[in-house]
Design a protein around this motif. Sequence first.
Motif, PDB file in Angstrom:
ATOM      1  N   THR A  61       0.826  -1.209   0.000  1.00 52.37           N
ATOM      2  CA  THR A  61       0.000   0.000   0.000  1.00 52.37           C
ATOM      3  C   THR A  61       0.856   1.253   0.000  1.00 52.37           C
ATOM      4  O   THR A  61       0.558   2.233  -0.665  1.00 52.37           O
ATOM      5  CB  THR A  61      -0.953   0.024   1.193  1.00 52.37           C
ATOM      6  OG1 THR A  61      -0.190  -0.102   2.381  1.00 52.37           O
ATOM      7  CG2 THR A  61      -1.990  -1.079   1.086  1.00 52.37           C
ATOM      8  N   ARG A  62       1.953   1.202   0.717  1.00 52.86           N
ATOM      9  CA  ARG A  62       2.842   2.366   0.754  1.00 52.86           C
ATOM     10  C   ARG A  62       3.503   2.568  -0.607  1.00 52.86           C
ATOM     11  O   ARG A  62       3.654   3.687  -1.076  1.00 52.86           O
ATOM     12  CB  ARG A  62       3.893   2.169   1.848  1.00 52.86           C
ATOM     13  CG  ARG A  62       4.747   3.382   2.020  1.00 52.86           C
ATOM     14  CD  ARG A  62       5.623   3.251   3.219  1.00 52.86           C
ATOM     15  NE  ARG A  62       6.485   4.405   3.282  1.00 52.86           N
ATOM     16  CZ  ARG A  62       7.462   4.546   4.115  1.00 52.86           C
ATOM     17  NH1 ARG A  62       7.695   3.604   5.004  1.00 52.86           N
ATOM     18  NH2 ARG A  62       8.204   5.620   4.121  1.00 52.86           N
ATOM     19  N   THR A  63       3.902   1.489  -1.265  1.00 51.40           N
ATOM     20  CA  THR A  63       4.507   1.595  -2.597  1.00 51.40           C
ATOM     21  C   THR A  63       3.513   2.173  -3.588  1.00 51.40           C
ATOM     22  O   THR A  63       3.855   3.023  -4.401  1.00 51.40           O
ATOM     23  CB  THR A  63       4.977   0.212  -3.071  1.00 51.40           C
ATOM     24  OG1 THR A  63       5.837  -0.350  -2.097  1.00 51.40           O
ATOM     25  CG2 THR A  63       5.692   0.310  -4.392  1.00 51.40           C
ATOM     26  N   LEU A  64       2.258   1.723  -3.517  1.00 54.91           N
ATOM     27  CA  LEU A  64       1.236   2.253  -4.425  1.00 54.91           C
ATOM     28  C   LEU A  64       0.972   3.722  -4.161  1.00 54.91           C
ATOM     29  O   LEU A  64       0.734   4.503  -5.088  1.00 54.91           O
ATOM     30  CB  LEU A  64      -0.059   1.440  -4.302  1.00 54.91           C
ATOM     31  CG  LEU A  64       0.007   0.002  -4.819  1.00 54.91           C
ATOM     32  CD1 LEU A  64      -1.315  -0.707  -4.561  1.00 54.91           C
ATOM     33  CD2 LEU A  64       0.339  -0.014  -6.302  1.00 54.91           C
ATOM     34  N   GLN A  65       1.033   4.147  -2.915  1.00 58.12           N
ATOM     35  CA  GLN A  65       0.835   5.554  -2.594  1.00 58.12           C
ATOM     36  C   GLN A  65       1.969   6.397  -3.142  1.00 58.12           C
ATOM     37  O   GLN A  65       1.775   7.532  -3.551  1.00 58.12           O
ATOM     38  CB  GLN A  65       0.715   5.739  -1.077  1.00 58.12           C
ATOM     39  CG  GLN A  65      -0.588   5.253  -0.505  1.00 58.12           C
ATOM     40  CD  GLN A  65      -0.608   5.327   1.014  1.00 58.12           C
ATOM     41  OE1 GLN A  65       0.417   5.583   1.649  1.00 58.12           O
ATOM     42  NE2 GLN A  65      -1.781   5.080   1.582  1.00 58.12           N
ATOM     43  N   GLN A  66       3.175   5.853  -3.141  1.00 62.09           N
ATOM     44  CA  GLN A  66       4.315   6.593  -3.675  1.00 62.09           C
ATOM     45  C   GLN A  66       4.221   6.734  -5.203  1.00 62.09           C
ATOM     46  O   GLN A  66       4.716   7.684  -5.766  1.00 62.09           O
ATOM     47  CB  GLN A  66       5.624   5.890  -3.308  1.00 62.09           C
ATOM     48  CG  GLN A  66       5.959   5.985  -1.835  1.00 62.09           C
ATOM     49  CD  GLN A  66       7.200   5.165  -1.494  1.00 62.09           C
ATOM     50  OE1 GLN A  66       7.606   4.313  -2.268  1.00 62.09           O
ATOM     51  NE2 GLN A  66       7.762   5.425  -0.328  1.00 62.09           N
ATOM     52  N   ALA A  68       1.288   6.888  -6.860  1.00 57.54           N
ATOM     53  CA  ALA A  68      -0.022   7.426  -7.233  1.00 57.54           C
ATOM     54  C   ALA A  68       0.088   8.695  -8.074  1.00 57.54           C
ATOM     55  O   ALA A  68      -0.751   8.949  -8.929  1.00 57.54           O
ATOM     56  CB  ALA A  68      -0.856   7.685  -5.982  1.00 57.54           C
ATOM     57  N   HIS A  69       1.090   9.517  -7.846  1.00 55.14           N
ATOM     58  CA  HIS A  69       1.207  10.762  -8.618  1.00 55.14           C
ATOM     59  C   HIS A  69       1.564  10.513 -10.088  1.00 55.14           C
ATOM     60  O   HIS A  69       1.463  11.402 -10.907  1.00 55.14           O
ATOM     61  CB  HIS A  69       2.253  11.676  -7.973  1.00 55.14           C
ATOM     62  CG  HIS A  69       3.662  11.203  -8.178  1.00 55.14           C
ATOM     63  ND1 HIS A  69       4.210  10.183  -7.418  1.00 55.14           N
ATOM     64  CD2 HIS A  69       4.612  11.588  -9.054  1.00 55.14           C
ATOM     65  CE1 HIS A  69       5.447   9.967  -7.822  1.00 55.14           C
ATOM     66  NE2 HIS A  69       5.726  10.805  -8.820  1.00 55.14           N
TER      67      HIS A  69
END
Length: 182
Positions: A61-66, A68-69
């Motif tokens: 989830t943290r990787t996907l948030q990074q 996302a931009h």
Amino acid sequence: MNLTTRGKWLTGCAAVVAAYVVFGPKDSDSVEPARTTSTSAHTHSAASGSPASPAAPVPLTRTLQQLAHRVVDGSGAGALFATHSWYVPPPAPPPPPPVDTAPVAPPKPVAPALPFTYMGSYAPKGAQPVFFLTRDDRVYDVHLGDTLDGTYSVDSFANGVLVFTYKPLNQPQQLIITGVAP
């Protein structure tokens, strides 16, 4: 571990790609992987001579948030494969000319073409000449003043021209005859 030549080659390619990803040029859009180990832990393990423990895995989830931009909105993707037509519609036809509804006078009637052909003539001494005319398969012997088929009258002969009158319209017509003496 026994590796074949192909295995060694694939391992070398994977190592080159991994080195390029880690040490290669950085784009402004690229995201650095999250580092969970602190520099003090690396220094401590390096000083003691013991091998360093592997880094803790980063949660998905943290990787996907990074990342996302880096997502692009859907409107640009649709424009990549949009259809384009070079068809240009033709110009509109010009409006029809105005129709004149005024009554038109019928054309003046005209006599048909003269149906007779000159075949020859005979002029006995002291008598009027006789003209031989043909129409289709019929031969006429004509004198001045005669009427042919009820529609043509023979009026005069002068200067190599035999003059007829088309009786229904009272129009004169001429038949040119050459080489005939009056």
